[in-house]
Design an enzyme around this catalytic site. Structure first.
Site, PDB file in Angstrom:
ATOM      1  N   GLU A  60      -7.438  -0.166  -4.917  1.00  0.00           N
ATOM      2  CA  GLU A  60      -6.515  -0.583  -3.863  1.00  0.00           C
ATOM      3  C   GLU A  60      -7.251  -1.200  -2.692  1.00  0.00           C
ATOM      4  O   GLU A  60      -6.758  -2.158  -2.075  1.00  0.00           O
ATOM      5  CB  GLU A  60      -5.681   0.613  -3.387  1.00  0.00           C
ATOM      6  CG  GLU A  60      -4.546   0.271  -2.440  1.00  0.00           C
ATOM      7  CD  GLU A  60      -4.952   0.251  -0.959  1.00  0.00           C
ATOM      8  OE1 GLU A  60      -4.138  -0.198  -0.125  1.00  0.00           O
ATOM      9  OE2 GLU A  60      -6.093   0.697  -0.658  1.00  0.00           O
ATOM     10  N   ASP A 100      -9.777   5.237  -5.017  1.00  0.00           N
ATOM     11  CA  ASP A 100     -10.981   4.549  -4.548  1.00  0.00           C
ATOM     12  C   ASP A 100     -11.047   4.622  -3.029  1.00  0.00           C
ATOM     13  O   ASP A 100     -10.017   4.811  -2.352  1.00  0.00           O
ATOM     14  CB  ASP A 100     -11.010   3.107  -5.027  1.00  0.00           C
ATOM     15  CG  ASP A 100      -9.866   2.269  -4.473  1.00  0.00           C
ATOM     16  OD1 ASP A 100      -8.708   2.749  -4.507  1.00  0.00           O
ATOM     17  OD2 ASP A 100     -10.101   1.130  -4.004  1.00  0.00           O
TER      18      ASP A 100
END
Length: 490
Positions: free
Chosen positions: A190, A123
């Site tokens: 994250e 991400d």
């Protein structure tokens, strides 16, 4: 006169002994860097470059408001991985956790050895609204130009995901078989804490009884001109990450008209409390990962600096004073405070009945939330100001004398033979903290060589990575997979 001469002789003798001891300490300081080995692996450069370029084009953006996340784009990215790395997906066992976090198991030949884990996240953070036109190449284009790959995720952290998979694909193609199990673990959130990605991976593996010898995540990098006294690039490997907490200072009391103010208003008291915290700061102490950093780099310093750090027992106050002069080095040796939000007032001629300030704190290993709260209360010295604190304490500190750390050192030196590889304390957060509960040691290291300008681009405009740096990252991951099977790695 005789007493004076005797005193001078004693002082002279003591000074001579001091000089001899301190010079001996400096001259006998041994390097803690392993000798590099020549990298002899092969990489398909075109495939590697094309893979990262395509990976950047998927808008796998994490938002604090999870409802904004386009999970269909995450699904497309996972499909892209399957198509781009066919050998990995044929030979390794893949499990999806929580729909989008990925766990690949590469089975080894010796089930008595604990596995190792390599982890990254796919991400990325959003592009700041209004800055899109400031990019030299569109942020999700994956443009390859001027010897660089451009776009969001080239540094944080699709380079880790694709770099690890490229390494595994090449080694599998060559018929490589590890002795221990290797897990490749990729989170999908994250940037917003990792609660649905890495944390759920850990929960799943823990239920299966999986424990790791060590886990390596993103974090430090090989930096230039950022460690005082060292001319070579320094590869900093995070052995711990600071805690992150938020303290709120608040006060309530009578307001009233601004034409008749009290000598001490709510705003003034909160402002004064913040000012006291900034003026006082938390005490500095060169210990833990900060001390380890300089123990590893000191043997590589010019003699004058080496002399100082080899005799820390004498010069520690001087060293700490030097480190406190720069924000980056000061953060190595103390818990930091950063006032970020101030709330008070709505009307220009009315005294607010409430005032509050938010202070972000990054906690040193060993500093508890309760101790930090007590320090804040003692420093501001105002019983009417309420202090509340929430957040997390620092992670555990991994062992710099372990074979795990030496394996990372060796792998990095095999690729960057002129770099000094040393432990350090990571200031930001990572998914590594989630793995602490199932790993003997966790480390944080992105194997690329960066300048201070590169670091500023990591969540900013014009994020990019040089092709040479990216290929070196792949080489590093190939090395660490193989070095983990050496006698050094038990």
């Amino acid at each position: 006169m005789k007493k004076l001469k005797l005193s001078l002789m004693i002082i002279g003798s003591l000074l001579l002994v001091f000089i001899i001891i301190t010079l001996f300490n400096a001259l006998t300081l041994e390097s803690r860097q392993p000798s590099p080995k020549h990298f002899n692996g092969t990489i398909n450069d075109d495939h590697a470059i094309n893979s990262l370029s395509k990976a950047i084009q998927y808008k796998t953006i994490s938002y604090q408001d999870r409802s904004k996340m386009d999970l269909a784009e995450f699904d497309r990215f996972i499909t892209f991985l399957k198509e781009s790395f066919p050998i990995v997906h044929k030979e390794l066992e893949l499990k999806k956790v929580n729909g989008h976090a990925l766990v690949y198991k590469w089975s080894g030949t010796d089930s008595t050895k604990l596995p190792i884990g390599l982890t990254s996240h796919y991400d990325v953070v959003p592009i700041l609204e209004g800055t899109e036109d400031n990019w030299e190449h569109p942020p999700f284009s994956g443009t390859v130009a001027d010897g660089k790959i451009w776009g969001r995720g080239t540094l944080d952290d699709k380079i880790g995901v694709i770099g690890i998979l490229e390494a595994a694909e090449h080694l599998l193609k060559e018929g490589y078989q590890p002795s221990r199990d290797i897990y490749l673990m990729f989170g999908h959130d994250e940037e917003i804490g990792g609660d649905e990605g890495a944390a759920m991976i850990v929960s799943t593996l823990n239920k299966r009884g999986i424990k790791f010898d060590f886990v390596l995540d993103e974090g430090g990098a090989i930096v230039e001109n950022m460690v005082p006294g060292v001319n070579q690039p320094v590869g900093v490997v995070g052995v711990s990450e600071k805690g992150s907490a938020t303290a709120e200072l608040s006060i309530e009391g009578s307001g009233g008209h601004s034409s008749q103010p009290k000598n001490r208003t709510n705003i003034g008291r909160i402002a004064g409390a913040v000012a006291k915290l900034e003026e006082t700061q938390f005490p500095a102490d060169l210990k833990g990962p900060g001390e380890d950093l300089f123990e590893f780099v000191a043997p590589e310093m010019a003699f004058s600096m080496k002399y100082v750090f080899a005799n820390k027992f004498v010069f520690e106050p001087v060293i700490e004073k030097i480190l406190l002069q720069q924000p980056a080095s000061a953060a190595l040796i103390r818990t930091t405070i950063a006032p970020t939000i101030f709330n008070a007032g709505e009307q220009y001629n009315a005294l607010p009945e409430k005032a509050s300030a938010i202070v972000n704190l990054r906690l040193m290993p060993g500093d508890s939330l309760e101790e930090v709260k007590e320090y804040i209360e003692e420093t501001i010295g105002d019983d009417e100001i309420k202090v509340t604190i929430k957040g997390s304490e620092a992670s555990g500190v991994s062992d710099v004398d372990s074979w795990h750390f030496r394996t990372i050192q060796q792998s990095a030196r095999n690729v960057y033979d002129d770099a000094v590889i040393a432990p350090y304390l990571m200031f930001a957060g990572s998914d590594a903290k989630h793995y602490n509960s199932i790993a003997e040691n966790t480390f944080r290291f992105l194997p690329v060589q960066l300048t201070s300008e590169d670091l500023n681009r990591m969540h900013g405009t014009n994020e990019h990575i040089s092709i040479e740096n990216y290929l070196n990252a792949i080489r590093f991951y190939m090395e660490i997979i193989q070095e983990s099977n050496q006698p050094l790695g038990r």
